[in-house]
Design a protein around this motif. Sequence first.
Motif, short mmCIF file in Angstrom:
data_model
loop_
_atom_site.label_atom_id
_atom_site.label_comp_id
_atom_site.label_asym_id
_atom_site.label_seq_id
_atom_site.Cartn_x
_atom_site.Cartn_y
_atom_site.Cartn_z
N ILE A 101 31.81 26.88 -7.71
CA ILE A 101 30.79 26.97 -6.66
C ILE A 101 29.40 26.77 -7.25
O ILE A 101 28.58 26.02 -6.70
CB ILE A 101 30.90 28.32 -5.90
N THR A 102 29.11 27.40 -8.37
CA THR A 102 27.81 27.24 -9.02
C THR A 102 27.57 25.77 -9.38
O THR A 102 26.49 25.23 -9.10
CB THR A 102 27.73 28.13 -10.29
N LYS A 103 28.57 25.12 -9.96
CA LYS A 103 28.42 23.70 -10.32
C LYS A 103 28.23 22.83 -9.08
O LYS A 103 27.43 21.90 -9.07
CB LYS A 103 29.64 23.21 -11.11
N ALA A 104 28.98 23.12 -8.01
CA ALA A 104 28.86 22.34 -6.78
C ALA A 104 27.48 22.50 -6.16
O ALA A 104 26.88 21.52 -5.69
CB ALA A 104 29.95 22.75 -5.79
N LYS A 105 26.92 23.73 -6.17
CA LYS A 105 25.57 23.96 -5.64
C LYS A 105 24.54 23.18 -6.44
O LYS A 105 23.65 22.54 -5.89
CB LYS A 105 25.23 25.45 -5.67
N GLU A 106 24.66 23.25 -7.78
CA GLU A 106 23.72 22.52 -8.64
C GLU A 106 23.80 21.02 -8.39
O GLU A 106 22.78 20.34 -8.32
CB GLU A 106 24.00 22.84 -10.11
N LEU A 111 21.58 16.03 -6.05
CA LEU A 111 21.81 14.90 -5.15
C LEU A 111 20.75 14.89 -4.04
O LEU A 111 20.22 13.83 -3.69
CB LEU A 111 23.21 14.98 -4.55
N ALA A 112 20.42 16.06 -3.51
CA ALA A 112 19.38 16.15 -2.48
C ALA A 112 18.05 15.65 -3.03
O ALA A 112 17.31 14.91 -2.35
CB ALA A 112 19.26 17.58 -1.97
N ASP A 113 17.71 16.04 -4.28
CA ASP A 113 16.49 15.56 -4.92
C ASP A 113 16.50 14.04 -5.05
O ASP A 113 15.52 13.36 -4.74
CB ASP A 113 16.32 16.17 -6.32
N ASP A 114 17.63 13.50 -5.53
CA ASP A 114 17.75 12.04 -5.69
C ASP A 114 17.60 11.30 -4.36
O ASP A 114 17.06 10.20 -4.31
CB ASP A 114 19.10 11.67 -6.32
N LEU A 115 18.07 11.92 -3.27
CA LEU A 115 18.01 11.29 -1.95
C LEU A 115 16.69 11.57 -1.24
O LEU A 115 16.42 10.98 -0.19
CB LEU A 115 19.17 11.78 -1.08
N GLY A 116 15.90 12.48 -1.78
CA GLY A 116 14.63 12.83 -1.15
C GLY A 116 14.80 13.65 0.13
O GLY A 116 14.02 13.52 1.06
N VAL A 117 15.82 14.47 0.16
CA VAL A 117 16.07 15.33 1.32
C VAL A 117 16.14 16.77 0.86
O VAL A 117 16.19 17.05 -0.35
CB VAL A 117 17.37 14.93 2.06
N GLU A 118 16.15 17.68 1.81
CA GLU A 118 16.33 19.09 1.49
C GLU A 118 17.68 19.56 2.01
O GLU A 118 18.15 19.09 3.04
CB GLU A 118 15.23 19.93 2.16
N LEU A 119 18.26 20.48 1.27
CA LEU A 119 19.52 21.06 1.73
C LEU A 119 19.24 22.06 2.83
O LEU A 119 18.33 22.87 2.74
CB LEU A 119 20.25 21.76 0.59
N TYR A 168 26.74 20.71 3.23
CA TYR A 168 25.46 21.25 3.69
C TYR A 168 24.89 20.35 4.78
O TYR A 168 25.12 19.14 4.79
CB TYR A 168 24.43 21.27 2.55
N GLN A 169 24.08 20.94 5.65
CA GLN A 169 23.24 20.15 6.53
C GLN A 169 22.10 19.64 5.65
O GLN A 169 21.72 20.29 4.67
CB GLN A 169 22.63 21.01 7.65
N ILE A 170 21.58 18.49 5.96
CA ILE A 170 20.39 18.02 5.22
C ILE A 170 19.22 17.89 6.20
O ILE A 170 19.40 17.64 7.39
CB ILE A 170 20.66 16.69 4.48
N LYS A 171 18.03 18.09 5.63
CA LYS A 171 16.80 18.01 6.44
C LYS A 171 16.02 16.80 6.04
O LYS A 171 15.99 16.39 4.93
CB LYS A 171 15.94 19.27 6.23
#
Length: 171
Positions: A101-106, A111-119, A168-171
């Motif tokens: 779970i820790t690895k998946a969250k990281e 990935l969110a940073d790379d895509l320019g979105v927020e989790l 996750y939902q993304i914003k």
Amino acid sequence: NKAAEAINKIVKFLEDSDIKEKDIKTKAYNIYPRYEYIRDKGRIFKGYEVRQTIEIKIRKIEDAGKILSGVTQMGADNVGGISFVLDNEDKAKREARQKAITKAKEKAERLADDLGVELGQLVSFSESEGGMPIFRSFKGNVAFEESAAVPEIPAGENKISISVNLTYQIK
């Protein structure tokens, strides 16, 4: 009588080898009539065959070879099915799950940073076990003489594997 004497010697040896009573378990006890076929006379009763199967839990792996050798010296004539298992598999799975779970969250955060979105909010979770623990095993008939070398029984490793999917939902 011979079967009872043999199993009693084996159990005494195990107890003398610091195997606790709770770690010695009868798995099967069978008595079969034994016949011999003789030409012109047919089937003749010769006696009984007794088979008792016991399961032993050896908590000190370094003692496995000594115990294997010892039970055969005490009269066991079919030894096998050795497997190495974890005493507390649930605890090991929980630890593996927490790490996954820790690895998946990281990974999701990177990935969110790379895509320019927020989790956003976590919307689903699933998990699968990556198979059963890996066992090193030994099977077969063994007969050790008193002067025979004590076999080494390498334990290898047990590996618990858990995979998780977080959505996750993304914003």
